[in-house]
Design a protein around this motif. Sequence first.
Motif, PDB file in Angstrom:
ATOM      1  N   UNK A  76       0.816  -1.207   0.000  1.00 13.18           N
ATOM      2  CA  UNK A  76       0.000   0.000   0.000  1.00 13.18           C
ATOM      3  C   UNK A  76       0.847   1.253   0.000  1.00 13.18           C
ATOM      4  N   UNK A  77       0.232   2.385  -0.394  1.00 11.64           N
ATOM      5  CA  UNK A  77       0.980   3.638  -0.544  1.00 11.64           C
ATOM      6  C   UNK A  77       1.631   4.071   0.775  1.00 11.64           C
ATOM      7  N   UNK A  78       0.919   3.867   1.883  1.00 13.81           N
ATOM      8  CA  UNK A  78       1.460   4.286   3.178  1.00 13.81           C
ATOM      9  C   UNK A  78       2.302   3.200   3.834  1.00 13.81           C
ATOM     10  N   UNK A  79       2.320   2.025   3.221  1.00 15.52           N
ATOM     11  CA  UNK A  79       2.970   0.878   3.839  1.00 15.52           C
ATOM     12  C   UNK A  79       4.423   1.090   4.213  1.00 15.52           C
ATOM     13  N   UNK A  80       5.247   1.566   3.269  1.00 12.00           N
ATOM     14  CA  UNK A  80       6.666   1.739   3.612  1.00 12.00           C
ATOM     15  C   UNK A  80       6.892   2.697   4.779  1.00 12.00           C
ATOM     16  N   UNK A  81       6.082   3.772   4.863  1.00 10.33           N
ATOM     17  CA  UNK A  81       6.274   4.721   5.965  1.00 10.33           C
ATOM     18  C   UNK A  81       5.904   4.075   7.306  1.00 10.33           C
ATOM     19  N   UNK A  82       4.787   3.349   7.312  1.00  5.28           N
ATOM     20  CA  UNK A  82       4.383   2.666   8.543  1.00  5.28           C
ATOM     21  C   UNK A  82       5.464   1.666   8.957  1.00  5.28           C
ATOM     22  N   UNK A  83       5.943   0.904   7.988  1.00  3.35           N
ATOM     23  CA  UNK A  83       6.969  -0.097   8.298  1.00  3.35           C
ATOM     24  C   UNK A  83       8.238   0.565   8.835  1.00  3.35           C
ATOM     25  N   UNK A  84       8.572   1.740   8.293  1.00  4.57           N
ATOM     26  CA  UNK A  84       9.802   2.399   8.752  1.00  4.57           C
ATOM     27  C   UNK A  84       9.660   2.898  10.186  1.00  4.57           C
ATOM     28  N   UNK A  85       8.439   3.289  10.580  1.00  5.98           N
ATOM     29  CA  UNK A  85       8.222   3.713  11.974  1.00  5.98           C
ATOM     30  C   UNK A  85       8.314   2.505  12.911  1.00  5.98           C
ATOM     31  N   UNK A  86       7.729   1.381  12.478  1.00  7.04           N
ATOM     32  CA  UNK A  86       7.843   0.145  13.261  1.00  7.04           C
ATOM     33  C   UNK A  86       9.313  -0.210  13.444  1.00  7.04           C
ATOM     34  N   UNK A  87      10.057  -0.111  12.347  1.00 10.90           N
ATOM     35  CA  UNK A  87      11.479  -0.461  12.384  1.00 10.90           C
ATOM     36  C   UNK A  87      12.247   0.460  13.331  1.00 10.90           C
ATOM     37  N   UNK A  88      11.957   1.759  13.269  1.00  6.70           N
ATOM     38  CA  UNK A  88      12.660   2.718  14.133  1.00  6.70           C
ATOM     39  C   UNK A  88      12.354   2.441  15.603  1.00  6.70           C
ATOM     40  N   UNK A  89      11.089   2.180  15.912  1.00  2.54           N
ATOM     41  CA  UNK A  89      10.727   1.868  17.306  1.00  2.54           C
ATOM     42  C   UNK A  89      11.536   0.685  17.817  1.00  2.54           C
ATOM     43  N   UNK A  90      11.546  -0.385  17.019  1.00  2.71           N
ATOM     44  CA  UNK A  90      12.205  -1.608  17.484  1.00  2.71           C
ATOM     45  C   UNK A  90      13.709  -1.405  17.595  1.00  2.71           C
ATOM     46  N   UNK A  91      14.290  -0.700  16.619  1.00  2.00           N
ATOM     47  CA  UNK A  91      15.731  -0.441  16.684  1.00  2.00           C
ATOM     48  C   UNK A  91      16.064   0.407  17.913  1.00  2.00           C
ATOM     49  N   UNK A  92      15.266   1.459  18.138  1.00  3.62           N
ATOM     50  CA  UNK A  92      15.556   2.387  19.231  1.00  3.62           C
ATOM     51  C   UNK A  92      15.450   1.727  20.605  1.00  3.62           C
ATOM     52  N   UNK A  93      14.687   0.631  20.683  1.00  7.97           N
ATOM     53  CA  UNK A  93      14.568  -0.056  21.978  1.00  7.97           C
ATOM     54  C   UNK A  93      15.886  -0.706  22.378  1.00  7.97           C
ATOM     55  N   UNK A  94      16.768  -0.903  21.400  1.00  5.82           N
ATOM     56  CA  UNK A  94      18.036  -1.558  21.699  1.00  5.82           C
ATOM     57  C   UNK A  94      17.942  -3.071  21.747  1.00  5.82           C
TER      58      UNK A  94
END
Lengths: 461, 166
Positions: A76-94
């Motif tokens: 979906x058009x918004x899919x990559x942005x949503x996925x990138x936020x999920x990725x940032x959250x998980x990465x930032x948790x350490x």
Amino acid sequence: MRFSNNISEAGVEKMVSGGVHGPAKGPLVLLRAAVTCLMMISALLAATLPGQARVVIDINKGTIEPLPIAITDFGGALGPEIASIVEADLRNSGLFKPIEKAAFIQQLADHNQIPKFEDWRVINAQALVTGAVSTEADGRLKAEFRLWDVFGAEQMIGQQYFTSASNQRRLAHIIADAIYKELTGEDGYFDTRIVFVDESGSKQKRIKRLAIMDQDGANLRYLSKGDDLVLTPRFSPTRQEITYMSFAGGNPKVYLRQIETGQYEVVGNFPGMTFSPRFSPDGQKVVMSLNNDGISNIYAMDLRSRSTTRLTSSNAIDTGPSYSPDGSQIVFESDRGGRQQLYVMAAGGGEPQRISFGTGSYSTPVWSPRGDLIAFTKQQGGKFLIGVMKPDGSGERILTEGYHNEGPTWAPNGRVIMFFRDSPGGNGGPKLYSVDITGYNERQIPTPNFASDPAWSPLLN
Amino acid sequence: MPQARSLLKSPALIALAVGLALAGCASKKPLPDNAGGLGLNNAAPGSQQDFTVNVGDRVFFETDSSALTGTARATLDKQAQWLARYTNYPITIEGHADERGTREYNIALGARRAAATRDYLAAKGIPRSRIQTISYGKERPVAVCNDISCWSQNRRAVTVLAAPSG
């Protein structure tokens, strides 16, 4: 003041699908439409899966090896942005190490397709996230995602959420929380907000504004205009409300303020300056300090009955009160014995027990939402440190130290602490940082200006 | 803190330091060019400027302390004399702390310093009803360098005169 982008009213609806095992294919099966009032969310129907060979992170180990996880671009058009936020959250948790997309072998065109697990094993992805975001006929967003155990070759969870278009970042945070919970066994903290004090202008005449943002620094907005000096905002655990100190009218007092409407009021009718407020865990009381003739004692006010209770009777400075999560005790700081130290007393008052005995002075105690630790600021050898200790004072650990670290606040899962770090000199100023309770993964939280006095919200859902 | 102590022993040096700090910090209280407690200024007797320049509007404290030093008491004695003579100014005492403390404690510490200052003036005959107090904690430093010469100027209680009444 009025604000748009009203998150709490918009809400997010969540639907949970069952697990898809082995070769089973087909669309997500919606087991339950969870349409509740404003704040949404139904009972979570955890997908039941065979217990063996599940990928998990043991977050109680001393040092944590981040879990390699592959997060594909959602459809979906918004899919990559949503996925990138999920990725940032998980990465930032350490706790997670997202794998570069360039390393992906399989390009999953359809998120309902069973992944070719061997392609993900080759790049050592322990877990795989797929998903899609689409817009419904009524304008709402629909997000679906699946979390796959790559080496177990099975789906761990599959869920579906609906929300208004303005809530797309919350969708991502809720998905990240679901992944975090599935893989760590503990609640996440990504769908949360931070209230803090935005600082601008010269150090001699700082302009301080109440501000609120998502935990990752997005969606910042101001709750006050900077006309009045404001300090130490704290979230209500139960309502869209904060308590804080304001110098409005040259009369410093503790206030309550509705986040969405901007309505505010002074807390109580005390004869002197009130400061250092914090809510009780049930949201029904505000505990704070009252200064009379230079002596500061701790009082609690019941917000329904408006009755006040005096909790300490010293000739000293008693301040920084914070309830235990069960509401039965209060930790606070006092210089009754000379320097500032931490004391614990029953929530109704009574003889306090000193719990801090290390060298230096201790202040700004905050009880963990899990109840197991108390975070504090410690001054020692000209430095300001952030640390934690058990409620009986044992097991003190320092998480960070430097010229000036102050004012810890807990993520709702009790795993991460945010605080502010000041820098010296006329051009210096504070910024917000977070650190894991292990002391690892210290990170600066992005804010446009200097920022201080952070307070972490409960999980929004 | 030998540097701070020696500064505090000399009212003239304090006035100079304050004047420099105020000038350097763009304070809202302008001082005449020849300020410095040297008796060479043009402040009209009984004016707010006269009080600030010739009496001294502030006293300083040691770290984490609200005890009045000998120098502070000498300044407050002069303040009390002046305030007893010019009785039409409402008084607000502002208590302040340096940046080397935590926020809530500094708010309380500033209140303690303001109260100690008010109590001393009251003991010297200034009616309590004429004196208000407020604490700014560490929120309003006058000096912002990163050493004790600045911190010691920020640990202060300032006697602020409002526009004369009557």
